[in-house]
Design a protein around this motif. Sequence first.
Motif, PDB file in Angstrom:
ATOM      1  N   PHE A   1       0.832  -1.195   0.000  1.00 20.04           N
ATOM      2  CA  PHE A   1       0.000   0.000   0.000  1.00 20.04           C
ATOM      3  C   PHE A   1       0.874   1.256   0.000  1.00 20.04           C
ATOM      4  N   GLU A   2       0.427   2.271  -0.701  1.00 21.82           N
ATOM      5  CA  GLU A   2       1.188   3.517  -0.787  1.00 21.82           C
ATOM      6  C   GLU A   2       0.870   4.399   0.423  1.00 21.82           C
ATOM      7  N   ILE A   3       1.382   3.995   1.562  1.00 16.39           N
ATOM      8  CA  ILE A   3       1.234   4.767   2.791  1.00 16.39           C
ATOM      9  C   ILE A   3       2.575   4.825   3.498  1.00 16.39           C
ATOM     10  N   THR A   4       2.747   5.838   4.324  1.00 19.74           N
ATOM     11  CA  THR A   4       3.954   5.959   5.138  1.00 19.74           C
ATOM     12  C   THR A   4       3.525   6.080   6.596  1.00 19.74           C
ATOM     13  N   PRO A   5       3.215   4.957   7.226  1.00 18.08           N
ATOM     14  CA  PRO A   5       2.693   5.012   8.585  1.00 18.08           C
ATOM     15  C   PRO A   5       3.785   5.288   9.623  1.00 18.08           C
ATOM     16  N   ARG A   6       3.344   5.720  10.782  1.00 13.97           N
ATOM     17  CA  ARG A   6       4.241   5.843  11.938  1.00 13.97           C
ATOM     18  C   ARG A   6       4.341   4.471  12.591  1.00 13.97           C
ATOM     19  N   HIS A   7       5.564   4.001  12.813  1.00 18.58           N
ATOM     20  CA  HIS A   7       5.778   2.679  13.383  1.00 18.58           C
ATOM     21  C   HIS A   7       6.043   2.772  14.880  1.00 18.58           C
ATOM     22  N   VAL A   8       5.381   1.915  15.644  1.00 18.65           N
ATOM     23  CA  VAL A   8       5.638   1.820  17.084  1.00 18.65           C
ATOM     24  C   VAL A   8       5.805   0.345  17.437  1.00 18.65           C
ATOM     25  N   ARG A   9       6.996  -0.034  17.878  1.00 21.18           N
ATOM     26  CA  ARG A   9       7.237  -1.412  18.282  1.00 21.18           C
ATOM     27  C   ARG A   9       7.068  -1.533  19.796  1.00 21.18           C
ATOM     28  N   LEU A  10       6.249  -2.479  20.226  1.00 21.93           N
ATOM     29  CA  LEU A  10       6.027  -2.735  21.655  1.00 21.93           C
ATOM     30  C   LEU A  10       6.529  -4.148  21.963  1.00 21.93           C
ATOM     31  N   PRO A  11       7.806  -4.290  22.337  1.00 22.92           N
ATOM     32  CA  PRO A  11       8.375  -5.621  22.582  1.00 22.92           C
ATOM     33  C   PRO A  11       8.156  -6.102  24.022  1.00 22.92           C
ATOM     34  N   PHE A  12       8.373  -7.386  24.218  1.00 23.15           N
ATOM     35  CA  PHE A  12       8.362  -8.016  25.547  1.00 23.15           C
ATOM     36  C   PHE A  12       7.052  -7.785  26.302  1.00 23.15           C
ATOM     37  N   ILE A  13       5.944  -7.846  25.580  1.00 19.04           N
ATOM     38  CA  ILE A  13       4.619  -7.740  26.200  1.00 19.04           C
ATOM     39  C   ILE A  13       4.207  -9.155  26.615  1.00 19.04           C
ATOM     40  N   ASP A  14       4.622  -9.567  27.808  1.00 20.57           N
ATOM     41  CA  ASP A  14       4.444 -10.967  28.214  1.00 20.57           C
ATOM     42  C   ASP A  14       3.732 -11.135  29.547  1.00 20.57           C
ATOM     43  N   THR A  15       3.106 -10.068  30.061  1.00 20.85           N
ATOM     44  CA  THR A  15       2.325 -10.157  31.293  1.00 20.85           C
ATOM     45  C   THR A  15       1.036  -9.357  31.122  1.00 20.85           C
ATOM     46  N   PRO A  16       0.013  -9.662  31.925  1.00 18.85           N
ATOM     47  CA  PRO A  16      -1.223  -8.873  31.858  1.00 18.85           C
ATOM     48  C   PRO A  16      -0.995  -7.387  32.092  1.00 18.85           C
ATOM     49  N   ASP A  17      -0.125  -7.034  33.040  1.00 17.00           N
ATOM     50  CA  ASP A  17       0.139  -5.618  33.313  1.00 17.00           C
ATOM     51  C   ASP A  17       0.713  -4.917  32.084  1.00 17.00           C
ATOM     52  N   LYS A  18       1.650  -5.578  31.412  1.00 15.13           N
ATOM     53  CA  LYS A  18       2.280  -4.968  30.243  1.00 15.13           C
ATOM     54  C   LYS A  18       1.292  -4.816  29.093  1.00 15.13           C
TER      55      LYS A  18
END
Length: 273
Positions: A28-45
């Motif tokens: 697709f011809e879009i340039t989105p803003r990227h946000v990486r959310l790593p290590f989401i391994d608990t309910p709190d996170k």
Amino acid sequence: MTHRTVFFVSDGTGITAETFGNAILAQFEITPRHVRLPFIDTPDKVHQAVRQINHTCDVEGVRPIVFTTLVDMEVLRILQGGCKGMLLDMFGTFVQPLETELGIKSLHRVGRFADISRSQAYHDRIEAINFSLAHDDGQSNRDLARADVILVGVSRSGKTPTSLYLAMQFGLKAANYPLIPEDFERRQLPPALTPHRKKIFGLTIAPERLAEIRAERRPNSRYASLDNCRMEVAEAEAMMRRAGIRWLSTTTKSIEEIATTILQEVRPERLSY
């Protein structure tokens, strides 16, 4: 609307989710803003991740796109139940149908991709990266016999990024060597490369594009002038033809296309593993 925020939510580094997501978004011809959310391994996170995604939705007034590779079902259900974004569960999309087709349950282990770091292929890839860095831009002639491929071409024709991509993606030991005016005067390849002619692959580029790239580095210089770029490219291509070297133009090709073409020519067996 072409402006979107894209989240990559993972219980590991997020690289897998981002790579997969970007491959899809590239259609697709879009340039989105990227946000990486790593290590989401608990309910709190994951609750915190949901709040961040939903806040973005409220601020931007449009649903974010959310790629996820979460495997913990409790964590995934929280994301599915509270997220306002368009959620694309890549493991759910592909793993569950494969479970049905193969007749076995997947491991469903958090951070499963980390096991790769203990494989021989991973260590071979690290060794290839170190080799490519040590043999970048002709800085070393040592151990060229160990190279899988030696890229040659004028300065700024794409040799370094292609070498590193071949090393990182395919584990190829890729050296690269610049063709310079001294080589053009001698009308021969650099002497250090002569014994390894069968491993050499040439890269060329349109002079106009080369001038643009060089001007970003050294504006208003002879190095970046269009006349000089035309001369260097013409001399380099003539040298490759005389030496019988395989070569391609990088002008309109992505690094993935360049690397795959080289792989087909020099190590086609690496396309199957």
